[in-house]
Design a protein around this motif. Structure first.
Motif, mmCIF file in Angstrom:
data_model
loop_
_atom_site.group_PDB
_atom_site.id
_atom_site.type_symbol
_atom_site.label_atom_id
_atom_site.label_comp_id
_atom_site.label_asym_id
_atom_site.label_seq_id
_atom_site.Cartn_x
_atom_site.Cartn_y
_atom_site.Cartn_z
ATOM 1 N N VAL A 130 -20.319 -3.780 21.032
ATOM 2 C CA VAL A 130 -18.982 -3.751 21.634
ATOM 3 C C VAL A 130 -18.186 -5.040 21.463
ATOM 4 O O VAL A 130 -17.194 -5.252 22.138
ATOM 5 C CB VAL A 130 -19.045 -3.343 23.122
ATOM 6 N N HIS A 132 -22.802 0.999 22.426
ATOM 7 C CA HIS A 132 -23.534 0.618 23.632
ATOM 8 C C HIS A 132 -23.253 -0.844 23.951
ATOM 9 O O HIS A 132 -23.097 -1.670 23.053
ATOM 10 C CB HIS A 132 -25.046 0.790 23.443
ATOM 11 N N GLU A 153 -17.128 -3.328 30.529
ATOM 12 C CA GLU A 153 -16.396 -2.239 31.180
ATOM 13 C C GLU A 153 -15.758 -1.342 30.125
ATOM 14 O O GLU A 153 -15.374 -1.803 29.048
ATOM 15 C CB GLU A 153 -15.302 -2.812 32.100
ATOM 16 N N MET A 154 -15.636 -0.051 30.453
ATOM 17 C CA MET A 154 -15.071 0.927 29.525
ATOM 18 C C MET A 154 -13.689 0.512 29.027
ATOM 19 O O MET A 154 -13.391 0.675 27.840
ATOM 20 C CB MET A 154 -15.001 2.294 30.205
ATOM 21 N N VAL A 160 -13.797 -1.650 26.018
ATOM 22 C CA VAL A 160 -14.382 -1.048 24.822
ATOM 23 C C VAL A 160 -13.521 0.081 24.262
ATOM 24 O O VAL A 160 -13.589 0.407 23.088
ATOM 25 C CB VAL A 160 -15.814 -0.544 25.129
ATOM 26 N N GLU A 161 -12.678 0.657 25.091
ATOM 27 C CA GLU A 161 -11.890 1.816 24.685
ATOM 28 C C GLU A 161 -11.102 1.604 23.387
ATOM 29 O O GLU A 161 -11.093 2.487 22.532
ATOM 30 C CB GLU A 161 -10.960 2.245 25.826
ATOM 31 N N ARG A 221 -13.559 2.077 20.504
ATOM 32 C CA ARG A 221 -13.955 3.479 20.402
ATOM 33 C C ARG A 221 -12.838 4.303 19.766
ATOM 34 O O ARG A 221 -13.069 5.076 18.831
ATOM 35 C CB ARG A 221 -14.317 4.037 21.785
ATOM 36 N N HIS A 267 -18.330 7.533 21.153
ATOM 37 C CA HIS A 267 -18.557 7.441 22.595
ATOM 38 C C HIS A 267 -18.971 6.011 22.930
ATOM 39 O O HIS A 267 -19.443 5.280 22.061
ATOM 40 C CB HIS A 267 -19.691 8.374 23.025
ATOM 41 N N TYR A 268 -18.829 5.689 24.205
ATOM 42 C CA TYR A 268 -19.355 4.412 24.690
ATOM 43 C C TYR A 268 -20.234 4.686 25.895
ATOM 44 O O TYR A 268 -19.841 5.396 26.815
ATOM 45 C CB TYR A 268 -18.231 3.454 25.090
ATOM 46 N N LEU A 269 -21.430 4.120 25.866
ATOM 47 C CA LEU A 269 -22.335 4.210 27.010
ATOM 48 C C LEU A 269 -22.705 2.800 27.444
ATOM 49 O O LEU A 269 -23.173 1.995 26.644
ATOM 50 C CB LEU A 269 -23.594 4.998 26.643
ATOM 51 N N ARG A 270 -22.482 2.562 28.717
ATOM 52 C CA ARG A 270 -22.792 1.254 29.299
ATOM 53 C C ARG A 270 -24.179 1.295 29.906
ATOM 54 O O ARG A 270 -24.501 2.202 30.684
ATOM 55 C CB ARG A 270 -21.756 0.922 30.367
#
Length: 121
Positions: A17, A40, A44-45, A48-49, A52, A64-67
């Motif tokens: 990220v 990954h 915070e989303m 990263v958005e 993505r 997708h993003y997974l924290r």
């Protein structure tokens, strides 16, 4: 444009990220080849958005993003469950890129910091 030779393949890249980082660079290469991407990290989303969205728009793939904190088993398990839901067939490519360090010599690390570096890396 995505390559049809890997359409449907899924790649999870840990530690991916940072826009200038190795992990995100790998994500871009895999997206260019047509892989769906799971980014990954621990950010915070909202941070990263944009990364993505760039993958989806530029390479026309799902992203997708997974924290998850890789030091916390429960967070790893939760991430895996989310992946199973998103992609019942699982992940085709796993890039273990996440890492941590301390800007000192190894003999200056506390035992706790050393354990953290070993656990994540």
């Amino acid at each position: 444009m995505a390559s049809s030779s890997v359409t449907g393949r899924v790649a999870l890249i840990t530690g991916s990220v940072s826009s200038e980082g190795i992990g995100y660079g790998i994500a871009k290469v895999l997206a260019r080849k047509g892989h769906s991407i799971i980014l990954h990290g621990r950010r915070e989303m909202a941070e990263v958005e944009p990364l993505r969205e760039h993958l989806e728009k530029e390479y026309r793939v799902k992203a997708h993003y997974l924290r998850a904190n890789l030091l916390q088993r429960s967070e790893i398990e939760e991430m895996c469950e989310k992946i199973k839901t998103m992609y019942p067939g699982g992940v085709d490519v796993l890039v273990n890129n996440a890492g941590t360090s301390c800007p000192r010599f190894a003999d200056e690390f506390s035992p706790e910091k050393w354990d953290e570096v070993i656990a994540v890396n």
